[in-house]
Design an enzyme around this catalytic site. Structure first.
Site, PDB file in Angstrom:
ATOM      1  N   SER A 104       0.769  -1.296   0.137  1.00 57.96           N
ATOM      2  CA  SER A 104       0.059  -0.009  -0.069  1.00 57.96           C
ATOM      3  C   SER A 104       0.918   1.164  -0.058  1.00 57.96           C
ATOM      4  CB  SER A 104      -0.853   0.052   1.202  1.00 57.96           C
ATOM      5  OG  SER A 104      -0.278  -0.067   2.431  1.00 57.96           O
ATOM      6  N   CYS A 105       2.281   1.121   0.051  1.00 54.95           N
ATOM      7  CA  CYS A 105       2.855   2.357   0.164  1.00 54.95           C
ATOM      8  C   CYS A 105       3.146   2.932  -1.316  1.00 54.95           C
ATOM      9  CB  CYS A 105       4.366   1.915   0.657  1.00 54.95           C
ATOM     10  SG  CYS A 105       5.660   2.977   0.652  1.00 54.95           S
ATOM     11  N   ASP A 106       3.059   4.125  -1.485  1.00 50.66           N
ATOM     12  CA  ASP A 106       3.174   4.916  -2.841  1.00 50.66           C
ATOM     13  C   ASP A 106       4.769   4.716  -3.226  1.00 50.66           C
ATOM     14  OD1 ASP A 106       0.331   5.655  -3.017  1.00 50.66           O
ATOM     15  OD2 ASP A 106       0.892   7.538  -2.059  1.00 50.66           O
ATOM     16  N   ARG A 162       5.559   1.358  -4.496  1.00 45.93           N
ATOM     17  CA  ARG A 162       4.623   1.235  -6.209  1.00 45.93           C
ATOM     18  C   ARG A 162       5.603   1.839  -6.857  1.00 45.93           C
ATOM     19  NH1 ARG A 162      -1.151   1.410  -3.452  1.00 45.93           N
ATOM     20  NH2 ARG A 162      -0.413   3.586  -2.979  1.00 45.93           N
TER      21      ARG A 162
END
Length: 116
Positions: free
Chosen positions: A10-12, A15
């Protein structure tokens, strides 16, 4: 060379690192720190390679939620113990290939790591 990217799904930033590797055709494995926390031995190795101060994410909500007594007077061993207990305290992403390691967003370091 085996390339592993450690982070959170879930970490930008994680990603972004995944996209960066994919667009360069790098064969890598993604390791979610929440699903499978790194061992104390792995964290100790990373702390020696990158410095525990760099590896510890003091901006995370997990860090801010810790009691002040746990945040004060840290050294490498206490920091590694904290990160083992709370894997979201590891600064992300961690890119590892063989003996090479990069912590955080650093495309220049990533390029050096993936170059043969």
């Amino acid at each position: 060379m085996k390339v592993t990217l450690y982070g959170l799904a879930s970490c930008d930033s994680c990603r972004r690192a995944r996209r960066w590797l994919e667009t360069r055709g790098v064969d890598f494995r993604f390791h979610d720190l929440r699903e499978t926390p790194p061992s104390t031995g792995t964290l100790d190795r990373w702390a020696r390679a990158a410095g525990w101060e760099r590896l510890l994410n003091r901006r995370s909500t997990t860090w801010r939620a810790l009691p002040p007594a746990q945040r004060e007077g840290l050294d490498k061993n206490r920091a590694v113990t904290l990160m083992a207990a709370h894997p979201t305290l590891v600064k992300r992403p961690v890119l590892e290939a063989g003996e090479k390691l990069s912590v955080g967003i650093d495309e220049v370091a990533w390029q050096r790591i993936i170059e043969p």
